[in-house]
Design an enzyme around this catalytic site. Structure first.
Site, PDB file in Angstrom:
ATOM      1  CD  GLU A  63      -2.353   1.262   2.883  1.00 44.20           C
ATOM      2  OE1 GLU A  63      -3.336   1.997   3.034  1.00 44.20           O
ATOM      3  OE2 GLU A  63      -1.868   0.549   3.792  1.00 44.20           O
ATOM      4  CE  LYS A  99      -7.172   1.414   4.086  1.00 47.97           C
ATOM      5  NZ  LYS A  99      -5.967   1.971   4.723  1.00 47.97           N
ATOM      6  CB  CYS A 158      -3.866  -1.471   5.098  1.00 51.44           C
ATOM      7  SG  CYS A 158      -2.852  -1.179   6.574  1.00 51.44           S
TER       8      CYS A 158
END
Length: 263
Positions: free
Chosen positions: A40, A112, A149
């Site tokens: 990321e 995300k 994440c």
């Protein structure tokens, strides 16, 4: 399918980051992987609390993506990596994973969903969340679900990806160090693999801020390749027969009662 997971740390110097990324792609490509997965925010690191990454963001046809497309074509390997992508909200870009095929074609982009508003940090001050929908791409005949994440703490996303056909969950991350954080990272990676009977491929940033511990986990929750703390990469083979065997022995997806439409 052979996958290489790269572990390295980025800075806010995009030119230096592209050089680092290219160096690790070239090194991993020596193993002839079908896919190279980078962490990321490998294009540029997050800003400090109260700062902004808005000026660092790029569109999907910007220099960072172009560099990855060139590397993919040269090595005939697909690449997945994290970046900050310009959005319609001025100064608040998306935290985006992009997937580039071995021909250099952009296969998909995942923005995300779950922003990291936890453990004393507020990612939503800097970034705009993506639409709530699973993103699955096909590489080398396998279907890969993309998540980033903090998404790891929300099992409903991984289940939605598997319901959309994902056999592998790809989890680039910049998992912040802290008390018990490394334990959370390893436990949740294994849990997502076990509960979904799928592979999990996790490429993480390391260094002073982030935990590292990049790894590949098989559908039984066994780590089959790992990097540790230092910069580097690890290679693992995703085996369709292994996946099918685990799902025959443990048909938990078929046996579930919640979230299944009655017929």
């Amino acid at each position: 399918m052979k996958i290489a997971v790269v572990q390295t740390a980025s800075s806010q110097d995009k030119s230096a980051n592209i050089a680092t990324v290219r160096r690790w792609i070239d090194a991993a490509a020596g193993q002839s992987p079908d896919l190279i997965v980078l962490p990321e925010a490998v294009m540029a690191d997050f800003a400090v609390e109260g700062g902004s990454v808005g000026e660092l963001a790029e569109p999907l046809d910007g220099p960072f993506v172009t560099a990855l497309q060139q590397a993919a074509r040269e090595h005939k390997s697909a690449i997945i990596a994290g970046m900050f992508e310009t959005s319609c909200h001025a100064g608040r870009p998306h935290n985006t994973l992009l997937a580039v095929g071995p021909s250099g074609k952009l296969l998909g982009a995942y923005r995300k969903i779950h922003l990291y508003d936890a453990f004393g940090y507020k990612e939503s001050d800097q970034l705009t969340p993506g639409d709530v929908e699973p993103v699955v791409v096909e590489i080398a005949g396998h279907r890969l679900g993309l998540m980033t994440c903090y998404d790891l703490r929300f099992p409903e996303l991984s289940r939605a990806l598997v319901d959309a056909g994902a056999e592998v969950l790809v989890v680039p991350a910049a998992w912040v160090r802290g008390p018990l954080k490394e334990k959370h990272w390893q436990t949740l990676l294994a849990a997502r693999a076990i509960e979904n009977t799928c592979y999990v491929v996790a490429a993480a940033q390391n260094g002073k801020k982030y935990s590292g511990l990049s790894q590949v986990i098989d559908p039984q929750g066994v780590t089959i390749a790992a990097v540790g703390e230092d910069d580097g990469f690890a290679v693992a083979v995703i085996d369709a027969e292994r996946l099918a065997e685990v799902r025959r022995r443990n048909p938990s997806l078929a046996n579930r009662r919640f979230g299944v439409v009655a017929r």
